[in-house]
Design an enzyme around this catalytic site. Structure first.
Site, short mmCIF file in Angstrom:
data_model
loop_
_atom_site.label_atom_id
_atom_site.label_comp_id
_atom_site.label_asym_id
_atom_site.label_seq_id
_atom_site.Cartn_x
_atom_site.Cartn_y
_atom_site.Cartn_z
N SER A 235 17.06 1.74 -10.18
CA SER A 235 18.27 2.42 -10.58
C SER A 235 19.04 1.56 -11.60
O SER A 235 18.48 1.16 -12.62
CB SER A 235 19.12 2.76 -9.35
OG SER A 235 20.11 3.70 -9.64
N ASP A 329 13.20 12.88 -9.07
CA ASP A 329 14.44 12.10 -9.06
C ASP A 329 15.61 13.02 -9.41
O ASP A 329 15.63 13.63 -10.48
CB ASP A 329 14.32 10.97 -10.08
CG ASP A 329 15.49 10.00 -10.06
OD1 ASP A 329 16.51 10.30 -9.41
OD2 ASP A 329 15.39 8.95 -10.72
N HIS A 360 14.25 9.37 -6.16
CA HIS A 360 14.83 8.21 -6.84
C HIS A 360 14.54 6.91 -6.11
O HIS A 360 14.19 5.91 -6.73
CB HIS A 360 16.34 8.42 -6.96
CG HIS A 360 17.05 7.37 -7.77
ND1 HIS A 360 16.88 7.23 -9.12
CD2 HIS A 360 17.93 6.40 -7.40
CE1 HIS A 360 17.63 6.24 -9.56
NE2 HIS A 360 18.28 5.72 -8.53
#
Length: 418
Positions: A235, A329, A360
């Site tokens: 991320s 995601d 994700h």
């Protein structure tokens, strides 16, 4: 007599001095049933906050009265089909928006058990412990200069290849992946960069000199083998990892998990360099069917010429990059960002592992899918996306690829008995 076992069982593993790491498979077996008996096998645990996670699968015993999930297909429940680790991979919280994990209890019930009745007694049960740190791994708190985090060192004199481990926009210090990598023979610095100790409470800019200081600190350690090191990030941490690979010559191997290739929300500063961010379009946020925030539309199209200055100049990268993408995601379009980065990078310097149906939060195998969770600073839980079965497969495959990539680029690690 009905017997439920998991191999290795935690108590036996401890006596042998070998803890079963959370990224390694275990074998569940049931014996002593009647041929073709219909049973429910349930796993459950309570985390440190008292939240319960459960998974269950329905099986028919074979002709010998046994159930073996490595051979026998689950008929239904939390999953169906042959999934040797399904009773662990498909654990889900009783309450929404929770993440996991550690000690797991396995229970066997006669027939179909669809609910949770405290009065119903299991036919048999056992317990398994899933560890994130192997025997002999040392955890050393790091508070030197500006750097804050925790260093995980494998047993033995070393030197070991060094890795910096980064997480995302939730901030704080997250250590489970560092512990697993250290158990594989890497010296791993789990690095915080905001919302921890005396670091800034909020992320206002990415000061790359902080990450350079962390890299130099790790490489100075007598048990760390240089001259290069690896970085793993997910991320926002993947965005940082890509910037480190771009500007810091010490970084020779980068694992980018569902990140971006542009600055978003916060500028990057490094010496005389300043990369402006693409602003978040928060007015485009939507709510999912369970009330979580779907942020996939708050990221403007990075191909817009107006945002060219926000691109991380990845054409400067001299090491290798492994991009790990979850195509389901719901945080942002990770596949697009990976493709845009690869187009600008030097030839043969990167490759993409792309997983349809994965969300994700692609984590080590054995980690249940977390499709929604609450994070620091968000007014509501955040949707991460992913589908149970393809996400589980993606975690198993990507973890193997990540470890092999780091071993290839940084040199083989010392062999450890786990």
């Amino acid at each position: 007599m009905v017997e439920v076992t998991v191999t290795p069982q935690s108590s036996l593993a401890d006596r042998a001095g070998q803890k079963k790491l959370a990224d390694r498979p275990v074998q569940v077996r049931v014996k002593g049933l009647s041929p073709s008996q219909l049973v429910t096998v349930r796993t459950w645990l309570k985390d440190e906050q008292g939240e319960r996670f459960q998974a269950r699968a329905f099986f028919r015993a074979d002709a010998t009265g046994e159930v073996d999930p490595t051979l026998h297909a689950a008929l239904g429940g939390s999953y169906s089909g042959v999934w040797p680790m399904g009773l662990f991979w498909f654990l889900q919280p009783d309450s929404l928006f929770r993440r996991l994990v550690k000690r797991v209890r396995l229970e066997l019930f006669n027939g179909l058990q669809l609910g949770t009745d405290p009065a119903e007694q299991p036919l048999g049960s056992c317990q398994a412990e899933r560890w994130y740190v192997g025997p002999g791994v040392q955890r050393v708190p790091v508070r030197e200069g500006r750097v804050r985090g925790a260093l995980f060192l494998p047993p033995g004199p070393g030197p070991f290849p060094g890795v910096i481990d980064l997480f995302g926009g939730a901030g704080g210090l997250i250590e489970f992946r560092a512990g697993l990598l250290a158990s594989r023979g890497f010296a791993v610095l789990a690095l915080a960069f905001f919302a921890y100790d005396d670091l800034p409470r909020a992320l206002t800019q990415l000061d790359l000199e902080y990450f350079e200081e962390a890299a130099e600190l790790l490489l100075r350690h007598p048990k760390v083998r240089g001259p290069g090191l690896g970085v793993v990030g997910v991320s926002k941490g993947a965005e940082v990892a890509l910037a480190m690979a771009t500007f810091l010559p010490q970084v020779v191997a980068t694992v980018w998990i569902n990140g971006t290739a542009y600055l978003h929300g916060n500028p990057l500063v490094y010496k005389d360099v300043r990369i402006p961010p693409i602003p978040y379009c928060t007015e485009h946020v939507t709510f999912t069917e369970v009330g979580a925030l779907d942020n996939s539309r708050i990221f403007a199209d990075p191909r817009d010429p107006a945002y060219r200055a926000s691109a991380i100049p990845v054409e400067k990268i001299r090491g290798k990059v492994l991009f790990v993408v979850g195509e389901a995601d719901r945080s942002f379009n990770s596949k697009l960002f990976a493709q845009l980065a690869l187009e600008r990078m030097p030839p043969q310097s990167g490759r993409i592992l792309s997983y349809p149906g994965a969300g994700h939060l692609i984590e080590p195998p054995g980690s249940p899918l977390c499709s929604n969770s609450s994070i620091r600073g968000a007014p509501r839980p955040v949707a991460w996306g992913g589908e149970l079965e393809p996400h589980a497969k993606a975690q198993e495959d990507s973890w193997r690829e990540i470890v092999q990539f780091l071993e290839l680029q940084l040199g083989l690690t010392a062999t450890m008995k786990l």
